[in-house]
Motif scaffolding. Structure first.
Motif, PDB file in Angstrom:
ATOM      1  N   GLN A  77      -7.845  20.955   5.216  1.00  0.00           N
ATOM      2  CA  GLN A  77      -9.449  21.358   5.140  1.00  0.00           C
ATOM      3  C   GLN A  77     -10.208  20.624   4.004  1.00  0.00           C
ATOM      4  N   TYR A  78      -9.502  20.003   2.909  1.00  0.00           N
ATOM      5  CA  TYR A  78     -10.229  19.452   1.909  1.00  0.00           C
ATOM      6  C   TYR A  78     -10.746  18.074   2.309  1.00  0.00           C
ATOM      7  N   PRO A  79     -10.135  17.242   2.814  1.00  0.00           N
ATOM      8  CA  PRO A  79     -10.937  15.808   3.161  1.00  0.00           C
ATOM      9  C   PRO A  79     -12.003  16.072   4.196  1.00  0.00           C
ATOM     10  N   SER A  80     -11.836  17.087   5.010  1.00  0.00           N
ATOM     11  CA  SER A  80     -12.823  17.045   5.983  1.00  0.00           C
ATOM     12  C   SER A  80     -13.834  17.794   5.391  1.00  0.00           C
ATOM     13  N   LEU A  81     -13.819  18.785   4.831  1.00  0.00           N
ATOM     14  CA  LEU A  81     -15.045  19.276   3.956  1.00  0.00           C
ATOM     15  C   LEU A  81     -15.594  18.320   3.006  1.00  0.00           C
ATOM     16  N   THR A  82     -14.817  17.595   2.386  1.00  0.00           N
ATOM     17  CA  THR A  82     -15.615  16.559   1.486  1.00  0.00           C
ATOM     18  C   THR A  82     -16.366  15.526   2.156  1.00  0.00           C
ATOM     19  N   ALA A  83     -15.740  15.178   3.487  1.00  0.00           N
ATOM     20  CA  ALA A  83     -16.835  14.434   4.105  1.00  0.00           C
ATOM     21  C   ALA A  83     -17.919  15.086   4.602  1.00  0.00           C
ATOM     22  N   LYS A  84     -17.807  16.384   5.193  1.00  0.00           N
ATOM     23  CA  LYS A  84     -18.949  17.183   5.774  1.00  0.00           C
ATOM     24  C   LYS A  84     -19.974  17.508   4.654  1.00  0.00           C
ATOM     25  N   PHE A  86     -20.187  15.719   1.481  1.00  0.00           N
ATOM     26  CA  PHE A  86     -20.933  14.528   0.872  1.00  0.00           C
ATOM     27  C   PHE A  86     -21.059  13.298   1.574  1.00  0.00           C
ATOM     28  N   GLY A  87     -20.747  13.321   2.893  1.00  0.00           N
ATOM     29  CA  GLY A  87     -20.724  12.062   3.873  1.00  0.00           C
ATOM     30  C   GLY A  87     -19.476  11.444   3.556  1.00  0.00           C
ATOM     31  N   THR A  88     -19.511  10.223   4.368  1.00  0.00           N
ATOM     32  CA  THR A  88     -18.000   9.687   4.534  1.00  0.00           C
ATOM     33  C   THR A  88     -18.093   8.342   3.358  1.00  0.00           C
ATOM     34  N   LYS A  89     -19.015   7.763   2.953  1.00  0.00           N
ATOM     35  CA  LYS A  89     -19.253   6.594   2.169  1.00  0.00           C
ATOM     36  C   LYS A  89     -18.182   6.546   1.075  1.00  0.00           C
ATOM     37  N   ASN A  90     -18.136   7.870   0.143  1.00  0.00           N
ATOM     38  CA  ASN A  90     -17.312   7.833  -0.870  1.00  0.00           C
ATOM     39  C   ASN A  90     -16.262   8.863  -0.818  1.00  0.00           C
ATOM     40  N   VAL A  91     -16.058   9.345   0.458  1.00  0.00           N
ATOM     41  CA  VAL A  91     -14.876  10.321   0.622  1.00  0.00           C
ATOM     42  C   VAL A  91     -13.744  10.044  -0.327  1.00  0.00           C
ATOM     43  N   GLY A  92     -13.399   8.938  -0.263  1.00  0.00           N
ATOM     44  CA  GLY A  92     -12.027   8.580  -1.044  1.00  0.00           C
ATOM     45  C   GLY A  92     -12.019   8.934  -2.565  1.00  0.00           C
ATOM     46  N   LYS A  93     -13.125   8.726  -3.022  1.00  0.00           N
ATOM     47  CA  LYS A  93     -13.268   8.519  -4.507  1.00  0.00           C
ATOM     48  C   LYS A  93     -13.572  10.288  -4.767  1.00  0.00           C
ATOM     49  N   LEU A  94     -14.373  10.722  -3.988  1.00  0.00           N
ATOM     50  CA  LEU A  94     -14.722  12.035  -4.239  1.00  0.00           C
ATOM     51  C   LEU A  94     -13.489  13.290  -4.010  1.00  0.00           C
ATOM     52  N   PHE A  95     -12.758  12.628  -2.718  1.00  0.00           N
ATOM     53  CA  PHE A  95     -11.572  13.729  -2.632  1.00  0.00           C
ATOM     54  C   PHE A  95     -10.574  13.361  -3.824  1.00  0.00           C
ATOM     55  N   GLY A  96     -10.644  12.208  -4.338  1.00  0.00           N
ATOM     56  CA  GLY A  96      -9.405  11.919  -5.169  1.00  0.00           C
ATOM     57  C   GLY A  96      -9.937  12.657  -6.602  1.00  0.00           C
ATOM     58  N   ILE A  97     -11.011  12.807  -6.948  1.00  0.00           N
ATOM     59  CA  ILE A  97     -11.425  13.541  -7.990  1.00  0.00           C
ATOM     60  C   ILE A  97     -11.149  15.163  -7.795  1.00  0.00           C
ATOM     61  N   ALA A  98     -11.730  15.593  -6.521  1.00  0.00           N
ATOM     62  CA  ALA A  98     -11.301  16.940  -6.204  1.00  0.00           C
ATOM     63  C   ALA A  98      -9.874  17.283  -6.426  1.00  0.00           C
ATOM     64  N   THR A 147     -23.318  21.848   7.140  1.00  0.00           N
ATOM     65  CA  THR A 147     -24.180  20.777   8.088  1.00  0.00           C
ATOM     66  C   THR A 147     -25.349  20.318   7.597  1.00  0.00           C
ATOM     67  N   THR A 148     -25.325  20.443   6.302  1.00  0.00           N
ATOM     68  CA  THR A 148     -26.719  19.815   5.830  1.00  0.00           C
ATOM     69  C   THR A 148     -26.592  18.533   5.347  1.00  0.00           C
ATOM     70  N   TYR A 149     -25.560  17.802   5.026  1.00  0.00           N
ATOM     71  CA  TYR A 149     -25.582  16.632   4.766  1.00  0.00           C
ATOM     72  C   TYR A 149     -26.208  15.529   5.637  1.00  0.00           C
ATOM     73  N   LYS A 150     -26.417  14.435   5.006  1.00  0.00           N
ATOM     74  CA  LYS A 150     -27.351  13.386   5.959  1.00  0.00           C
ATOM     75  C   LYS A 150     -26.120  12.223   6.074  1.00  0.00           C
ATOM     76  N   PRO A 151     -25.977  11.715   7.239  1.00  0.00           N
ATOM     77  CA  PRO A 151     -25.059  10.815   7.529  1.00  0.00           C
ATOM     78  C   PRO A 151     -25.339   9.453   6.871  1.00  0.00           C
ATOM     79  N   ASP A 152     -24.271   8.981   6.547  1.00  0.00           N
ATOM     80  CA  ASP A 152     -24.444   7.551   5.626  1.00  0.00           C
ATOM     81  C   ASP A 152     -25.403   6.674   6.413  1.00  0.00           C
ATOM     82  N   LYS A 153     -25.943   5.806   5.670  1.00  0.00           N
ATOM     83  CA  LYS A 153     -26.894   4.838   6.208  1.00  0.00           C
ATOM     84  C   LYS A 153     -26.055   3.523   6.756  1.00  0.00           C
ATOM     85  N   VAL A 154     -26.225   2.963   7.444  1.00  0.00           N
ATOM     86  CA  VAL A 154     -25.712   1.747   7.940  1.00  0.00           C
ATOM     87  C   VAL A 154     -26.428   0.409   7.609  1.00  0.00           C
ATOM     88  N   ASN A 155     -25.804  -0.397   6.700  1.00  0.00           N
ATOM     89  CA  ASN A 155     -26.294  -1.674   6.096  1.00  0.00           C
ATOM     90  C   ASN A 155     -26.344  -2.849   6.807  1.00  0.00           C
TER      91      ASN A 155
END
Length: 155
Positions: A77-84, A86-98, A147-155
C-alpha cells in the motif's frame, strides 16, 4: 516462551506476511490502497492489543497470524499511496524518506519498549501505547485524500 516455539512464531509472522502482501495487494486493486491500508493498520492495532491478555502458547501463534498478515498486507500500500498523494515524479525519493521515518520510529519504539520493561518489569504499557498509536494511525488513514493530487507535468 522457549526458544523453539519463539522461533516458530517468528517464522509464522514471516510466512503469513507473504500471504498478506499478495492478498492485500490484490484487494487494494479492488478497494484502493487507502482502504487496504486502513484494514491492515486496524489489524496491526488489534494484534498489538491482543498481546496483553495472552497466557497460552497457542495465543501467540494466533497473534503471529494476525500480526504477520497485517504487516505484510500493509507493504504494497505504501508505494501506491505515495504516488497517489504526491504524484510519480519523486515517488522514489518520497517513498525512501517514508521508509527511513518508519525505520527510525521502529528503532525508537523498540528502545522505549525496552525501557518501559526495565522500569515496570512488564511489556503491558508498551503494548498499550503501541496499540493506541496504531489505532490513531488507523483513524488518520481515514482522512487521507488520495484523489486530489495533480498529475505530473510532461516536459
Amino acid at each position: 516462551i522457549e526458544p523453539m516455539p519463539a522461533a516458530n512464531i517468528l517464522a509464522i509472522i514471516g510466512g503469513v506476511s507473504i500471504l498478506g502482501r499478495i492478498s492485500m495487494g490484490r484487494l487494494s486493486d479492488h478497494i484502493g490502497a487507502k482502504g487496504a491500508l486502513i484494514i491492515c493498520v486496524g489489524l496491526f492495532s488489534a494484534s498489538i492489543f491482543s498481546l496483553m491478555p495472552i497466557k497460552e502458547l497457542w495465543q501467540f501463534y494466533l497473534f503471529a497470524i494476525l500480526f504477520g498478515f497485517a504487516y505484510g498486507g500493509s507493504v504494497p500500500q505504501y508505494p501506491s499511496l505515495t504516488a497517489k498523494l504526491f504524484g510519480t515524479k519523486n515517488v522514489g525519493k518520497l517513498f525512501g524518506i517514508a521508509l527511513l521515518m518508519a525505520t527510525v520510529g521502529s528503532a525508537i519504539g523498540s528502545l522505549l519498549g525496552g525501557r518501559i520493561y526495565d522500569l515496570t518489569n512488564s511489556y503491558r504499557l508498551a503494548f498499550f501505547i503501541g496499540g493506541i498509536t496504531l489505532a490513531i494511525a488507523t483513524i488518520m488513514c481515514l482522512g487521507l485524500k488520495t484523489t486530489t493530487y495533480k498529475p505530473d507535468k510532461v516536459n
